[in-house]
Design an enzyme around this catalytic site. Structure first.
Site, PDB file in Angstrom:
ATOM      1  N   ARG A 103       0.936  -1.099  -0.011  1.00  0.00           N
ATOM      2  CA  ARG A 103      -0.035  -0.031   0.234  1.00  0.00           C
ATOM      3  C   ARG A 103       0.897   1.407  -0.042  1.00  0.00           C
ATOM      4  O   ARG A 103       1.805   1.472   1.033  1.00  0.00           O
ATOM      5  CB  ARG A 103      -0.859   0.054   1.190  1.00  0.00           C
ATOM      6  CG  ARG A 103      -2.113  -0.927   1.250  1.00  0.00           C
ATOM      7  CD  ARG A 103      -2.858  -0.655   2.364  1.00  0.00           C
ATOM      8  NE  ARG A 103      -2.489  -0.095   3.626  1.00  0.00           N
ATOM      9  CZ  ARG A 103      -3.510   0.175   4.626  1.00  0.00           C
ATOM     10  NH1 ARG A 103      -4.744   0.095   4.553  1.00  0.00           N
ATOM     11  NH2 ARG A 103      -2.969   0.403   5.848  1.00  0.00           N
ATOM     12  N   THR A 107      -1.232   7.422  -0.538  1.00  0.00           N
ATOM     13  CA  THR A 107      -2.518   7.369  -1.558  1.00  0.00           C
ATOM     14  C   THR A 107      -3.547   5.966  -0.840  1.00  0.00           C
ATOM     15  O   THR A 107      -4.544   6.121  -1.009  1.00  0.00           O
ATOM     16  CB  THR A 107      -2.093   7.036  -3.068  1.00  0.00           C
ATOM     17  OG1 THR A 107      -1.676   5.848  -2.910  1.00  0.00           O
ATOM     18  CG2 THR A 107      -1.326   8.211  -3.618  1.00  0.00           C
ATOM     19  N   ASP A 199       0.605  -4.030  12.308  1.00  0.00           N
ATOM     20  CA  ASP A 199       0.841  -4.224  10.866  1.00  0.00           C
ATOM     21  C   ASP A 199       1.519  -5.832  10.744  1.00  0.00           C
ATOM     22  O   ASP A 199       2.444  -6.280  11.341  1.00  0.00           O
ATOM     23  CB  ASP A 199       2.263  -3.682  10.462  1.00  0.00           C
ATOM     24  CG  ASP A 199       2.775  -3.654   9.078  1.00  0.00           C
ATOM     25  OD1 ASP A 199       2.902  -4.846   8.671  1.00  0.00           O
ATOM     26  OD2 ASP A 199       2.755  -2.619   8.578  1.00  0.00           O
ATOM     27  N   ASP A 202       4.934  -6.856   9.457  1.00  0.00           N
ATOM     28  CA  ASP A 202       5.942  -6.682  10.391  1.00  0.00           C
ATOM     29  C   ASP A 202       5.852  -7.535  11.509  1.00  0.00           C
ATOM     30  O   ASP A 202       7.132  -7.774  12.081  1.00  0.00           O
ATOM     31  CB  ASP A 202       5.913  -5.258  10.933  1.00  0.00           C
ATOM     32  CG  ASP A 202       6.174  -4.109   9.899  1.00  0.00           C
ATOM     33  OD1 ASP A 202       7.055  -4.362   8.981  1.00  0.00           O
ATOM     34  OD2 ASP A 202       6.016  -2.884   9.927  1.00  0.00           O
TER      35      ASP A 202
HETATM   36  C1  PRP Z   1      -1.122  -5.177   4.253  1.00  0.00           C
HETATM   37  C2  PRP Z   1      -1.919  -6.262   4.365  1.00  0.00           C
HETATM   38  C3  PRP Z   1      -2.698  -6.256   2.830  1.00  0.00           C
HETATM   39  C4  PRP Z   1      -2.901  -4.682   2.993  1.00  0.00           C
HETATM   40  C5  PRP Z   1      -4.323  -4.435   3.433  1.00  0.00           C
HETATM   41  O1  PRP Z   1      -0.085  -5.314   3.592  1.00  0.00           O
HETATM   42  O2  PRP Z   1      -0.978  -7.394   4.463  1.00  0.00           O
HETATM   43  O3  PRP Z   1      -2.109  -6.873   1.942  1.00  0.00           O
HETATM   44  O4  PRP Z   1      -2.008  -3.901   3.749  1.00  0.00           O
HETATM   45  O5  PRP Z   1      -4.679  -2.926   3.137  1.00  0.00           O
HETATM   46  P1  PRP Z   1      -5.872  -2.642   2.161  1.00  0.00           P
HETATM   47  O6  PRP Z   1      -7.108  -3.535   2.260  1.00  0.00           O
HETATM   48  O7  PRP Z   1      -5.974  -1.182   2.539  1.00  0.00           O
HETATM   49  O8  PRP Z   1      -5.156  -2.752   0.724  1.00  0.00           O
HETATM   50  P2  PRP Z   1       1.135  -4.236   3.211  1.00  0.00           P
HETATM   51  O9  PRP Z   1       0.842  -3.049   2.311  1.00  0.00           O
HETATM   52  O10 PRP Z   1       1.149  -3.468   4.347  1.00  0.00           O
HETATM   53  O11 PRP Z   1       2.343  -4.852   2.742  1.00  0.00           O
HETATM   54  P3  PRP Z   1       3.018  -6.002   3.434  1.00  0.00           P
HETATM   55  O12 PRP Z   1       2.331  -7.329   3.394  1.00  0.00           O
HETATM   56  O13 PRP Z   1       4.295  -6.269   2.662  1.00  0.00           O
HETATM   57  O14 PRP Z   1       3.536  -5.836   4.860  1.00  0.00           O
HETATM   58  N1  URA Z   2      -2.371  -3.677   7.027  1.00  0.00           N
HETATM   59  C1  URA Z   2      -1.949  -4.198   8.230  1.00  0.00           C
HETATM   60  O1  URA Z   2      -1.074  -5.000   8.269  1.00  0.00           O
HETATM   61  N2  URA Z   2      -2.613  -3.981   9.135  1.00  0.00           N
HETATM   62  C2  URA Z   2      -3.650  -2.822   9.085  1.00  0.00           C
HETATM   63  O2  URA Z   2      -4.399  -2.860  10.076  1.00  0.00           O
HETATM   64  C3  URA Z   2      -4.142  -2.671   8.042  1.00  0.00           C
HETATM   65  C4  URA Z   2      -3.342  -3.041   6.739  1.00  0.00           C
END
Ligand code: PRP
Ligand code: URA
Length: 208
Positions: A103, A107, A199, A202
């Site tokens: 994400r 944005t 997160d 993380d």
């Molecule tokens: C997180 C999560 C989803 C997304 C959800 O990933 O694992 O993929 O955010 O958010 P949304 O429904 O608003 O799109 P992130 O973008 O943090 O990436 P990561 O898995 O690499 O930590």
């Molecule tokens: N992605 C995450 O990992 N946690 C949240 O709460 C939202 C998006």
């Protein structure tokens, strides 16, 4: 309504530990795996079985076997990878396709950086997995890509969903069934799910 929420004491118990800020990486990963297996159990309740004849120590019988080859698990990188083991524990022959999305923090739009699906993806049932369904942008973009590749049956499995994420999937993809362990209250100003678990990526990878 295409959402299935796993209201079950075992799930509530596991989520209570998963959400806890004091839960460390090892236990967090194990719980993501266990909850993913339970989600998969629920998401395959309508699975087609092929009739087979087997022989027990006592007699022959006709029964059913799953066409495991039919399934493609599609983790959304990174956090979705944490759920793969829980699914292949029960569908060991499922193929795995990867989509890399993150994400954009300003944005909140998903940005794609990787896409590789198993051969013949259009003829498989796809189980899209991601622990968090927040704005729904990442899951919706993933489903768009799979549909472009001709996938006709898609299910979305997530651990924590926000009401808005569910609404977006139901609007954009009314044919996609959602399986989630819980639906939380709302998103905060940074589009994090609250109360949530923080997160997910993380916490699975110990990156913060
Ligand atoms: C997180 C999560 C989803 C997304 C959800 O990933 O694992 O993929 O955010 O958010 P949304 O429904 O608003 O799109 P992130 O973008 O943090 O990436 P990561 O898995 O690499 O930590
Ligand atoms: N992605 C995450 O990992 N946690 C949240 O709460 C939202 C998006």
């Amino acid at each position: 309504m295409n959402e299935n929420v796993l209201n079950h004491p075992l799930i509530t118990h596991k989520l209570a530990i998963l959400r806890d800020v004091n839960t460390g990486t090892k236990e967090f990963r194990e719980l993501v795996t266990e909850i993913s297996t339970l989600l998969c159990y629920e998401a395959t309740k309508d699975a087609r079985l092929e009739e087979v004849e087997i022989e027990t120590p006592l007699e022959k019988m006709k029964t059913g076997k799953l066409d495991e080859d039919n399934y493609a698990i599609v983790p959304i990188l990174r956090a979705g990878m944490g759920m793969v083991e829980g699914i292949i524990n029960v569908i060991p022959n499922a193929k795995v396709g990867h989509i890399g999305l993150y994400r954009n923090e300003e944005t909140l739009e998903p940005v794609e950086y990787y896409y590789k699906m198993p051969e013949g993806i259009g003829n498989r049932e796809a189980l899209v997995i991601d622990p968090m369904l927040a704005t729904g942008g990442s899951a919706s973009a993933t489903i768009d890509k799979l549909k472009e590749d001709g996938v006709k049956k898609i299910k979305l499995l997530c651990i924590v969903a926000a009401p808005i994420g569910i609404k977006i999937i139901e609007e954009n993809h009314p044919d996609v069934e959602i399986f989630c362990a819980t639906v939380d209250r709302e998103l905060n100003e940074n589009a994090y799910i609250v109360p949530g678990l923080g997160d997910a990526g993380d916490r699975i990878y110990g990156t913060k």
